[in-house]
Motif scaffolding. Structure first.
Motif, PDB file in Angstrom:
ATOM      1  N   TYR A 246       0.811  -1.217   0.000  1.00 19.61           N
ATOM      2  CA  TYR A 246       0.000   0.000   0.000  1.00 19.61           C
ATOM      3  C   TYR A 246       0.853   1.280   0.000  1.00 19.61           C
ATOM      4  N   GLU A 247       2.173   1.094   0.057  1.00 18.56           N
ATOM      5  CA  GLU A 247       3.110   2.217   0.074  1.00 18.56           C
ATOM      6  C   GLU A 247       2.852   3.143   1.265  1.00 18.56           C
ATOM      7  N   VAL A 248       2.700   2.522   2.418  1.00 18.39           N
ATOM      8  CA  VAL A 248       2.518   3.256   3.674  1.00 18.39           C
ATOM      9  C   VAL A 248       3.468   2.667   4.711  1.00 18.39           C
ATOM     10  N   SER A 249       3.440   3.209   5.917  1.00 19.07           N
ATOM     11  CA  SER A 249       4.322   2.717   6.984  1.00 19.07           C
ATOM     12  C   SER A 249       3.683   1.551   7.725  1.00 19.07           C
ATOM     13  N   CYS A 281      -3.203   8.589  10.813  1.00 21.46           N
ATOM     14  CA  CYS A 281      -4.349   9.167  10.109  1.00 21.46           C
ATOM     15  C   CYS A 281      -4.472   8.616   8.692  1.00 21.46           C
ATOM     16  N   ARG A 282      -3.368   8.243   8.081  1.00 20.35           N
ATOM     17  CA  ARG A 282      -3.413   7.665   6.733  1.00 20.35           C
ATOM     18  C   ARG A 282      -4.160   6.334   6.721  1.00 20.35           C
ATOM     19  N   ALA A 283      -4.253   5.699   7.881  1.00 21.56           N
ATOM     20  CA  ALA A 283      -4.938   4.409   7.961  1.00 21.56           C
ATOM     21  C   ALA A 283      -6.402   4.517   7.550  1.00 21.56           C
ATOM     22  N   SER A 284      -6.976   5.696   7.684  1.00 24.86           N
ATOM     23  CA  SER A 284      -8.379   5.860   7.311  1.00 24.86           C
ATOM     24  C   SER A 284      -8.584   5.704   5.807  1.00 24.86           C
TER      25      SER A 284
END
Length: 305
Positions: A246-249, A281-284
């Motif tokens: 997902y290209e996130v942490s 917050c990106r998890a949303s």
């Protein structure tokens, strides 16, 4: 920021709650910047408690956000009461006194949500009902909830309390997921089958009570975080694998795992690090597949029957 309805109330709140327990660790200018960052991210639901820093955290937050009437109408304030030195206290006198102190420290006329912190075995539901009625009629508290309570304890309160319970703050993370695990292991003879909370997950879903997971990165009882921890190599490998997709942490994925559950949870994020707050917050925006959710669950050592 994606929003959910808090319990069966009319409040549309962000799926991330900003926990302010550690805000007293920040210098004034950093506290101001952190709070502004949260607002810029749409994370305008702030969780407090009268015991955090013995009240200091609420005062620091008020200064950091430069509280005034205009700002107050743009945010949600939640606080908790009921923990005293060496005891728990749900007496009418203590609840009313605590709320007055909370409102003074937060420089506001009302709380959006008040939670009862940690169950008090000496609770008299009639007293709680009187306190809630007084707080509601005076406009000091608009919605009510609990923290760390099981279904029977909530039902005991509801015997007298007429206000709807909109939230229950509970410890929950990928590695502290007994409320999920015991639902898989019905009638099984293993540790995961032990029902330690009275099926609180299903109860909250049945009664439209929003679960607010606290310590979403912790394992054990404040033993440490599981992310990047050598004690959880398989879990971290799996989380990192999904994060890369997902290209996130990895932080984002740990919160997305909670948000994927159809219970519509609202994790309480305790970090005072702006970068980590942004990751949370990106998890949303991330919706894990069923395969990814179960893969992370199993990688934490949780066994399916």
């Amino acid at each position: 920021m994606r929003t959910i309805k808090l319990g069966n109330s009319t409040l549309e709140v962000p799926v991330i709650s900003v926990g302010c327990m550690r805000i007293n660790s920040l210098e004034k200018n950093k506290a101001e910047h952190f709070v502004q960052t949260a607002l810029d991210l749409g994370a305008n639901f702030f969780d407090h408690a009268d015991i955090y820093g013995a009240g200091e955290c609420e005062e620091i937050f008020t200064d950091a956000i430069h509280m005034n009437d205009n700002i107050r109408e743009k945010i949600f304030l939640q606080s908790k009461c009921g923990i005293r030195q060496g005891m728990f206290d749900f007496s009418k006198e203590h609840i009313l006194e605590s709320v007055d102190g909370i409102l003074k420290r937060l420089n506001t006329d009302y709380l959006d949500v008040l939670l009862l912190h940690r169950p008090d075995t000496l609770v008299e539901p009639e007293e709680v009902a009187e306190a809630f009625d007084t707080l509601e009629s005076s406009g000091k508290v608009r919605h009510f909830g609990v923290s760390n309570q099981n279904p029977t304890q909530i039902e005991l309160l509801k015997k007298s309390v007429k206000q709807t319970i909109v939230a229950n703050q509970l410890q929950l993370s990928i590695t502290n997921a007994n409320m999920i695990s015991n639902g898989f292991n019905v009638n099984m003879e293993n540790d995961s089958a032990i029902n330690r909370d009275g099926s609180i997950l299903d109860y909250c879903r049945l009664n439209d009570i929003t679960i607010q997971p606290w310590s979403p990165f912790q394992y054990g009882f404040f033993e440490g975080v599981f992310l990047g921890n050598d004690k959880f190599p398989e879990l971290n490998q799996k989380i990192n694998e999904v994060a890369d997709k997902y290209e996130v942490s990895n932080t984002t994925i740990a919160i997305a795992w909670l948000l994927r559950h159809p219970a519509n949870m609202q994790p309480v994020i305790g970090t005072m690090n702006e970068s980590r707050l942004k990751d949370c917050c990106r998890a949303s925006e991330v919706h894990l597949s069923r395969e990814e959710w179960y893969g992370i669950y199993r990688a934490a050592g949780n066994v399916l029957p």
